[in-house]
Scaffold this motif. Structure first.
Motif, mmCIF file in Angstrom:
data_model
loop_
_atom_site.group_PDB
_atom_site.id
_atom_site.type_symbol
_atom_site.label_atom_id
_atom_site.label_comp_id
_atom_site.label_asym_id
_atom_site.label_seq_id
_atom_site.Cartn_x
_atom_site.Cartn_y
_atom_site.Cartn_z
ATOM 1 N N GLU A 55 0.810 -1.155 -0.009
ATOM 2 C CA GLU A 55 -0.137 -0.020 0.187
ATOM 3 C C GLU A 55 0.945 1.418 0.039
ATOM 4 O OE1 GLU A 55 -1.178 -1.685 3.209
ATOM 5 O OE2 GLU A 55 -2.964 -2.671 2.690
ATOM 6 N N GLY A 56 2.129 1.127 -0.694
ATOM 7 C CA GLY A 56 2.977 2.543 -0.617
ATOM 8 C C GLY A 56 2.946 3.205 -1.872
ATOM 9 N N ARG A 60 3.132 4.909 3.225
ATOM 10 C CA ARG A 60 2.056 3.914 3.222
ATOM 11 C C ARG A 60 0.701 4.480 3.274
ATOM 12 N NH1 ARG A 60 1.548 -1.352 7.641
ATOM 13 N NH2 ARG A 60 -0.150 -2.342 6.388
ATOM 14 N N ILE A 61 -0.093 3.902 2.482
ATOM 15 C CA ILE A 61 -1.649 4.310 2.698
ATOM 16 C C ILE A 61 -2.210 3.292 3.958
ATOM 17 C CG2 ILE A 61 -3.994 4.007 1.668
ATOM 18 C CD1 ILE A 61 -2.488 4.339 -1.008
ATOM 19 N N LEU A 62 -3.091 4.090 4.923
ATOM 20 C CA LEU A 62 -3.565 3.447 6.064
ATOM 21 C C LEU A 62 -5.210 3.362 5.625
ATOM 22 C CD1 LEU A 62 -1.835 5.310 8.912
ATOM 23 C CD2 LEU A 62 -1.365 3.024 7.775
ATOM 24 N N PHE A 80 -9.718 7.175 4.835
ATOM 25 C CA PHE A 80 -8.474 7.016 4.387
ATOM 26 C C PHE A 80 -7.246 7.858 4.999
ATOM 27 C CE2 PHE A 80 -5.412 7.801 0.702
ATOM 28 C CZ PHE A 80 -5.312 6.525 -0.129
ATOM 29 N N ALA A 81 -6.388 7.344 5.162
ATOM 30 C CA ALA A 81 -5.306 7.936 6.010
ATOM 31 C C ALA A 81 -3.980 7.682 5.230
ATOM 32 C CB ALA A 81 -5.315 7.954 7.556
ATOM 33 N N LEU A 82 -2.837 8.459 5.769
ATOM 34 C CA LEU A 82 -1.591 8.189 5.502
ATOM 35 C C LEU A 82 -0.636 8.060 6.677
ATOM 36 C CD1 LEU A 82 -1.400 10.790 2.470
ATOM 37 C CD2 LEU A 82 -1.561 8.281 2.165
#
Length: 243
Positions: A123-124, A138-140, A193-195
Motif C-alpha cells: 500500500e505504498g 504507506r496508505i492506511l 483514508f489516511a497516510l
C-alpha cells in the motif's frame, strides 16, 4: 531520552558508523567504527560518508543490528523465494542510512547469521514532497476501497485493504506486475483514508483530541488532499481535485 542523557545514563553519538564488532574471550563486548565528517543536510537527505576518525565502545549483551529498507539491493537479495521475483520499482519508508550494513558486520564477527528478510507493504505510494531518496508513504486504508490488480481484477477474499499485507504481496507478485490500485469515492477517502507518518497526520501529532474526532464529520484531510492534487500515483476525477 533527554532526561537519561542529562543524568549521564545515555550518550548520543551522531555521525558514528559501526564497521566491526569487538570480541574478547569469545564474547562480543563492543563495537568499533568510523566517525563521519559533520553534515548539515536536512532530515532524511543522504549525507557524506567520509570518515574523519574512528571510535570504540564497549558493553555487554547482544543487540539488534537494524533494518534494510533503505538498501534496495539488499532487499532484493533477501527477497523470499515464496514471493517470486522482487519488484523492479520500489519505494522506501526509511532514509538511506537504514542500509543493513550491520548485518554484514555481524556475520564477519561470526556472531550472527544473516536474518534479513524482505518485508514490505503493498500500500505504498510515492511521496510528492520527499524527505529522503525514493521516499514512499504507506496508505492506511479502511475496508471500503475496492482493491484491483494491474489487470483491473478485484483481489480475492480475504485480501481486503489493510487486512493481510504479506498475503496480498504474495498474490500480487504471482501476477507479475509491480503495482495495484484502490478504487474509491470521495466519501470513502473522507471517512477512512489516511497516510502513515507524523507529517501526514498533523492533528494527532499535535495531541489535539477535538480535531481528530472532528474528522468523522467529513472533509478530506489536507495531507491526503495534497497527495490527490500532486501525487504521481493518484488519478482523480476533475471535480474533486483541488477540493
Amino acid at each position: 531520552m533527554r532526561a537519561a542523557v542529562a543524568a549521564g545514563q545515555v550518550t548520543l553519538c551522531f555521525r558514528h558508523r559501526v564497521t566491526a564488532l569487538n570480541r574478547s574471550g569469545g564474547v562480543i563486548n563492543g563495537v568499533h567504527g568510523e566517525r563521519l565528517e559533520p553534515s548539515s543536510v536536512a532530515r532524511g537527505e543522504a549525507s557524506s560518508r567520509l570518515p574523519v576518525g574512528d571510535f570504540s565502545f564497549y558493553a555487554g549483551g547482544d543487540r539488534d543490528v537494524g533494518g534494510i529498507g533503505g538498501n534496495h539491493a539488499l532487499v532484493r537479495q533477501s527477497w523470499p523465494t515464496r514471493l517470486g521475483d522482487p519488484p523492479e520499482r520500489m519505494v522506501s519508508g526509511v532514509p538511506a542510512h537504514v542500509d543493513g550494513l550491520m548485518l554484514g558486520v555481524a556475520e564477519a564477527a561470526e556472531r550472527a547469521s544473516s536474518t534479513a528478510t524482505a518485508r514490505g507493504t503493498t500500500e505504498g505510494v510515492t511521496n510528492w514532497n520527499p524527505i529522503w531518496p525514493m521516499h514512499g508513504i504507506r496508505i492506511l486504508p479502511g475496508p471500503s476501497s475496492v482493491w484491483l490488480d494491474a489487470c483491473g481484477r478485484r483481489l480475492p477474499v480475504p485480501l481486503f485493504p489493510g487486512f493481510d499485507t504479506m498475503a496480498t504481496l504474495t498474490y500480487l507478485r504471482r501476477i507479475g506486475y509491480d503495482w495495484s490500485g484502490f478504487l474509491l469515492t470521495k466519501k470513502v477517502i473522507e471517512r477512512e483514508f489516511a497516510l502513515s507518518g507524523s507529517e501526514q497526520n498533523p492533528r494527532p501529532h499535535e495531541s489535539r483530541l477535538a480535531p481528530v474526532l472532528g474528522r468523522a464529520r467529513g472533509g478530506v484531510p489536507a495531507p491526503v488532499q495534497a497527495f490527490a492534487d500532486k501525487g504521481e500515483d493518484f488519478i482523480v476525477e476533475g471535480r474533486w481535485r483541488g477540493g
